[in-house]
Design a protein around this motif. Structure first.
Motif, PDB file in Angstrom:
ATOM      1  N   VAL A   5       0.817  -1.144   0.077  1.00 51.87           N
ATOM      2  CA  VAL A   5      -0.090  -0.082  -0.012  1.00 51.87           C
ATOM      3  C   VAL A   5       0.765   1.310   0.067  1.00 51.87           C
ATOM      4  O   VAL A   5       0.589   2.310  -0.704  1.00 51.87           O
ATOM      5  N   SER A   6       1.962   1.367   0.734  1.00 52.05           N
ATOM      6  CA  SER A   6       2.765   2.519   0.856  1.00 52.05           C
ATOM      7  C   SER A   6       3.386   2.814  -0.393  1.00 52.05           C
ATOM      8  O   SER A   6       3.622   3.679  -0.755  1.00 52.05           O
ATOM      9  N   GLY A   7       4.086   1.748  -1.194  1.00 52.61           N
ATOM     10  CA  GLY A   7       4.654   1.729  -2.666  1.00 52.61           C
ATOM     11  C   GLY A   7       3.459   2.313  -3.397  1.00 52.61           C
ATOM     12  O   GLY A   7       3.801   3.429  -4.255  1.00 52.61           O
ATOM     13  N   LEU A   8       2.214   1.882  -3.419  1.00 61.42           N
ATOM     14  CA  LEU A   8       1.308   2.497  -4.387  1.00 61.42           C
ATOM     15  C   LEU A   8       1.080   4.006  -4.396  1.00 61.42           C
ATOM     16  O   LEU A   8       0.765   4.790  -4.757  1.00 61.42           O
ATOM     17  N   VAL A   9       0.716   4.333  -2.795  1.00 66.13           N
ATOM     18  CA  VAL A   9       0.456   5.649  -2.157  1.00 66.13           C
ATOM     19  C   VAL A   9       1.603   6.618  -2.609  1.00 66.13           C
ATOM     20  O   VAL A   9       1.351   7.638  -3.070  1.00 66.13           O
ATOM     21  N   ALA A  10       2.885   6.039  -2.420  1.00 57.68           N
ATOM     22  CA  ALA A  10       4.060   6.955  -2.539  1.00 57.68           C
ATOM     23  C   ALA A  10       4.177   7.387  -3.949  1.00 57.68           C
ATOM     24  O   ALA A  10       4.570   8.396  -4.191  1.00 57.68           O
ATOM     25  N   GLY A  11       4.071   6.244  -4.990  1.00 55.83           N
ATOM     26  CA  GLY A  11       4.095   6.367  -6.359  1.00 55.83           C
ATOM     27  C   GLY A  11       2.908   7.585  -6.805  1.00 55.83           C
ATOM     28  O   GLY A  11       3.542   8.470  -7.541  1.00 55.83           O
ATOM     29  N   ALA A  12       1.717   7.378  -6.283  1.00 58.32           N
ATOM     30  CA  ALA A  12       0.665   8.255  -6.692  1.00 58.32           C
ATOM     31  C   ALA A  12       0.876   9.697  -6.324  1.00 58.32           C
ATOM     32  O   ALA A  12       0.820  10.958  -6.836  1.00 58.32           O
ATOM     33  N   ALA A  13       1.521   9.944  -4.897  1.00 57.18           N
ATOM     34  CA  ALA A  13       1.811  11.257  -4.316  1.00 57.18           C
ATOM     35  C   ALA A  13       2.922  11.739  -4.866  1.00 57.18           C
ATOM     36  O   ALA A  13       2.921  13.029  -5.316  1.00 57.18           O
ATOM     37  N   PHE A  14       3.905  11.164  -5.347  1.00 58.63           N
ATOM     38  CA  PHE A  14       4.922  11.593  -6.114  1.00 58.63           C
ATOM     39  C   PHE A  14       4.544  12.122  -7.420  1.00 58.63           C
ATOM     40  O   PHE A  14       4.868  13.267  -8.057  1.00 58.63           O
ATOM     41  N   ARG A  15       3.640  11.524  -8.165  1.00 57.36           N
ATOM     42  CA  ARG A  15       3.328  11.869  -9.746  1.00 57.36           C
ATOM     43  C   ARG A  15       2.500  12.980  -9.261  1.00 57.36           C
ATOM     44  O   ARG A  15       2.703  13.980 -10.183  1.00 57.36           O
ATOM     45  N   ARG A  16       1.547  12.904  -8.376  1.00 54.06           N
ATOM     46  CA  ARG A  16       0.761  14.132  -8.403  1.00 54.06           C
ATOM     47  C   ARG A  16       1.466  15.293  -7.817  1.00 54.06           C
ATOM     48  O   ARG A  16       1.415  16.571  -8.342  1.00 54.06           O
ATOM     49  N   SER A  17       2.400  15.298  -7.045  1.00 53.39           N
ATOM     50  CA  SER A  17       3.319  16.574  -6.587  1.00 53.39           C
ATOM     51  C   SER A  17       4.289  16.769  -7.560  1.00 53.39           C
ATOM     52  O   SER A  17       4.495  18.094  -8.039  1.00 53.39           O
ATOM     53  N   TRP A  18       4.778  16.092  -8.494  1.00 52.55           N
ATOM     54  CA  TRP A  18       5.561  16.346  -9.692  1.00 52.55           C
ATOM     55  C   TRP A  18       4.835  17.108 -10.621  1.00 52.55           C
ATOM     56  O   TRP A  18       5.313  18.197 -11.187  1.00 52.55           O
ATOM     57  N   THR A  70      17.216   7.562 -17.891  1.00 54.57           N
ATOM     58  CA  THR A  70      17.665   7.417 -19.276  1.00 54.57           C
ATOM     59  C   THR A  70      17.303   8.678 -20.201  1.00 54.57           C
ATOM     60  O   THR A  70      17.409   8.300 -21.445  1.00 54.57           O
ATOM     61  N   ASP A  71      16.627   9.580 -19.692  1.00 53.81           N
ATOM     62  CA  ASP A  71      16.040  10.729 -20.437  1.00 53.81           C
ATOM     63  C   ASP A  71      17.306  11.527 -20.897  1.00 53.81           C
ATOM     64  O   ASP A  71      18.165  12.149 -20.336  1.00 53.81           O
ATOM     65  N   ARG A  72      17.496  11.471 -22.338  1.00 51.50           N
ATOM     66  CA  ARG A  72      18.700  12.213 -22.928  1.00 51.50           C
ATOM     67  C   ARG A  72      18.777  13.444 -22.743  1.00 51.50           C
ATOM     68  O   ARG A  72      19.746  14.144 -22.683  1.00 51.50           O
ATOM     69  N   ASP A  73      17.334  14.148 -22.530  1.00 47.50           N
ATOM     70  CA  ASP A  73      17.435  15.696 -22.363  1.00 47.50           C
ATOM     71  C   ASP A  73      17.615  16.184 -20.942  1.00 47.50           C
ATOM     72  O   ASP A  73      17.379  17.301 -21.086  1.00 47.50           O
ATOM     73  N   ARG A  74      17.960  15.448 -20.085  1.00 48.89           N
ATOM     74  CA  ARG A  74      18.113  15.923 -18.675  1.00 48.89           C
ATOM     75  C   ARG A  74      19.581  15.735 -18.198  1.00 48.89           C
ATOM     76  O   ARG A  74      20.332  14.831 -18.745  1.00 48.89           O
ATOM     77  N   SER A  75      19.955  16.884 -17.501  1.00 46.01           N
ATOM     78  CA  SER A  75      21.222  16.599 -16.918  1.00 46.01           C
ATOM     79  C   SER A  75      21.401  15.596 -15.819  1.00 46.01           C
ATOM     80  O   SER A  75      20.445  15.200 -15.192  1.00 46.01           O
ATOM     81  N   TRP A  76      22.654  15.411 -15.297  1.00 48.19           N
ATOM     82  CA  TRP A  76      22.673  14.704 -14.175  1.00 48.19           C
ATOM     83  C   TRP A  76      22.226  15.280 -13.005  1.00 48.19           C
ATOM     84  O   TRP A  76      21.454  14.627 -12.261  1.00 48.19           O
ATOM     85  N   ARG A  77      22.350  16.651 -12.949  1.00 50.08           N
ATOM     86  CA  ARG A  77      21.744  17.005 -11.682  1.00 50.08           C
ATOM     87  C   ARG A  77      20.300  17.166 -11.772  1.00 50.08           C
ATOM     88  O   ARG A  77      19.517  16.772 -10.536  1.00 50.08           O
ATOM     89  N   GLU A  78      19.438  17.084 -12.724  1.00 50.27           N
ATOM     90  CA  GLU A  78      18.040  17.202 -12.756  1.00 50.27           C
ATOM     91  C   GLU A  78      17.533  15.657 -12.519  1.00 50.27           C
ATOM     92  O   GLU A  78      16.825  15.528 -11.752  1.00 50.27           O
ATOM     93  N   ILE A  79      18.318  14.652 -13.001  1.00 51.15           N
ATOM     94  CA  ILE A  79      17.954  13.147 -12.917  1.00 51.15           C
ATOM     95  C   ILE A  79      18.326  12.950 -11.200  1.00 51.15           C
ATOM     96  O   ILE A  79      17.393  12.537 -10.592  1.00 51.15           O
ATOM     97  N   TRP A  80      19.284  13.482 -10.822  1.00 53.04           N
ATOM     98  CA  TRP A  80      19.646  13.321  -9.262  1.00 53.04           C
ATOM     99  C   TRP A  80      18.626  13.876  -8.450  1.00 53.04           C
ATOM    100  O   TRP A  80      18.062  13.620  -7.099  1.00 53.04           O
ATOM    101  N   LEU A  81      18.071  15.193  -8.689  1.00 53.70           N
ATOM    102  CA  LEU A  81      17.251  15.816  -7.804  1.00 53.70           C
ATOM    103  C   LEU A  81      15.708  15.098  -7.898  1.00 53.70           C
ATOM    104  O   LEU A  81      15.098  14.895  -6.942  1.00 53.70           O
TER     105      LEU A  81
END
Length: 85
Positions: free
Chosen positions: A15-28, A41-52
Motif C-alpha cells: 500500500v505504501s508503495g502505491l500511495v507513494a507513487g501516486a503522491a510523487f506523480r501528483r506533486s511532480w 535514461t532521459d537524454r534531454d536531462r542533466s545529471w543534476r536534474e536526474i539526481w534531484l
C-alpha cells in the motif's frame, strides 16, 4: 509477535508503495507542470536534474512508507496489546 505482524507488514509495504507513487506523480505534476517524471535514461536531462528527481521521489517514498508502517504497527498494538517489532 513478529511473525503475526508479517502479513500486515507485507500489506502495508504494498500500500505504501502505491500511495507513494501516486503522491510523487501528483506533486511532480503540480510543481513541474509536467505529466511525466524524469527518467535516468532521459537524454534531454542533466545529471543534476536526474539526481534531484530521484532524491525527491526517494524522500516522498520514505515519508509515506514510514507513515504507513507506523500506522500499521499502531493498529496491531490496539488490536493485540503488543507492539510489533
Amino acid at each position: 509477535m513478529k511473525a503475526a505482524y508479517r502479513p500486515v507488514g507485507l500489506l502495508t509495504g504494498t500500500v505504501s508503495g502505491l500511495v507513494a507513487g501516486a503522491a510523487f506523480r501528483r506533486s511532480w505534476k503540480s510543481l513541474r507542470h509536467d505529466e511525466h517524471t524524469w527518467s535516468a535514461t532521459d537524454r534531454d536531462r542533466s545529471w543534476r536534474e536526474i539526481w534531484l528527481a530521484a532524491a525527491a521521489q526517494g524522500a516522498v517514498y520514505a515519508v509515506v512508507k514510514a507513515t504507513v508502517d507506523r500506522a500499521g504497527a499502531r493498529a496491531v498494538h490496539r488490536v493485540t496489546g503488543t507492539w510489533p517489532g
